[in-house]
Design an enzyme around this catalytic site. Sequence first.
Site, PDB file in Angstrom:
ATOM      1  N   ASP A 187       0.831  -1.198   0.000  1.00 42.86           N
ATOM      2  CA  ASP A 187       0.000   0.000   0.000  1.00 42.86           C
ATOM      3  C   ASP A 187       0.873   1.259   0.000  1.00 42.86           C
ATOM      4  OD1 ASP A 187      -2.390   1.406   0.023  1.00 42.86           O
ATOM      5  OD2 ASP A 187      -3.279   0.136   1.579  1.00 42.86           O
TER       6      ASP A 187
ATOM      7  N   ASP B 255     -11.120   2.539  -4.004  1.00 39.99           N
ATOM      8  CA  ASP B 255     -11.669   1.274  -3.539  1.00 39.99           C
ATOM      9  C   ASP B 255     -12.987   0.960  -4.246  1.00 39.99           C
ATOM     10  OD1 ASP B 255      -9.633   1.046  -1.729  1.00 39.99           O
ATOM     11  OD2 ASP B 255     -10.843   1.385   0.052  1.00 39.99           O
TER      12      ASP B 255
END
Length: 365
Positions: free
Chosen positions: A106, A167
């Site tokens: 990430d 997302d």
Amino acid sequence: SERLFVEMADVMAAEGWRDAGYEYVCIDDCWMAPRRDEGGRLQADPKRFPSGIRKLADYVHSKGLKLGIYSDVGNKTCAGFPGSYNYYELDAQTFASWGVDLLKFDGCNSGTLELLAEGYRRMSLALNETGRSIVYSCEWPFYLRPVQQPNYTEIKQYCNHWRNFFDVYDSWRSIKSILDWTALHQDSIVKIAGPGGWNDPDMATLPGIFVFLSQLVIGNFGLSWDQSVTQMAMWAIMAAPLFMSNDLRHISPEAKWLLQNKEVIAINQDPLGKQGYQITKDKNFELWERPLSGRAYAVAVLNQQEIGGPQNFTFSLTFLGNGLACNPACSVRQVLPASRDWGVYTWVSSLSVEVNPTGTVLLKV
């Protein structure tokens, strides 16, 4: 907890997921203890993963599956656990020693864009140095885009797949926004995709709950059947990595049939490795194609209309493959929403396709 991932691995092996091609059981954020050990190594949360990651990896491998794990390029993960900044080499060695097969890396808390890029490069080199084959899943371009255009040539040099957009959520609005963004940016992203490096449209982080990450929210509760068909069809067209974000212990037979559909998975995994693209948009309809091996094409007709009933979309086969897909003739097979042969057509034929609102018809030509 480790029990969740053990149960998910059991289901994947026993209920046809592994045989359909889903290989990785992946852990997202929040698996770590709040602090590194005395040697500076990451360690699993002792309450939720009492046996440790190595034991879990061994169990997952015993089922013929692979284990994925999560870390972050910055000094903390998105949820505030220890990140890999200044520990890239040590963390890569740790993951390899545990038998990890995939790393989702990430981009939270990374500081400057220079540090972000340096971290992604260093972790890539560190993973290779371990000698273990570990898929490297980056979020590099997603964190760059608000500030500068990503250099996809460089990103592909270091990463196996890379996240481009926000997302994904269990909603039609989310799926639609991903498709709209991909079509808008296809000129810069389609050409870079191919074997060894893939555009990942999105990521869904569901820490500690599901089989991590992106893509397929099919089998949850927010999409209608037609919208689920659209996601599966369009992710196959986009050559997107297929990761399920759902609970396989509680999934409907219909969702299972769709996610395990061998014809759709074969399109997604086509060895030519070319990503599909939108070739025309006409009012609420979109026409997409993806070149496949063996001079074939996958074709998707998407109906963005959200109300009313099924509508027909008619297009000439000369639209496909710059006029070459059906020259001088071709066979057409419908793959989704149900499989059936449509027969043989000539180069100058037109196809009329009936598509439900927010649905997609996926064809192989």
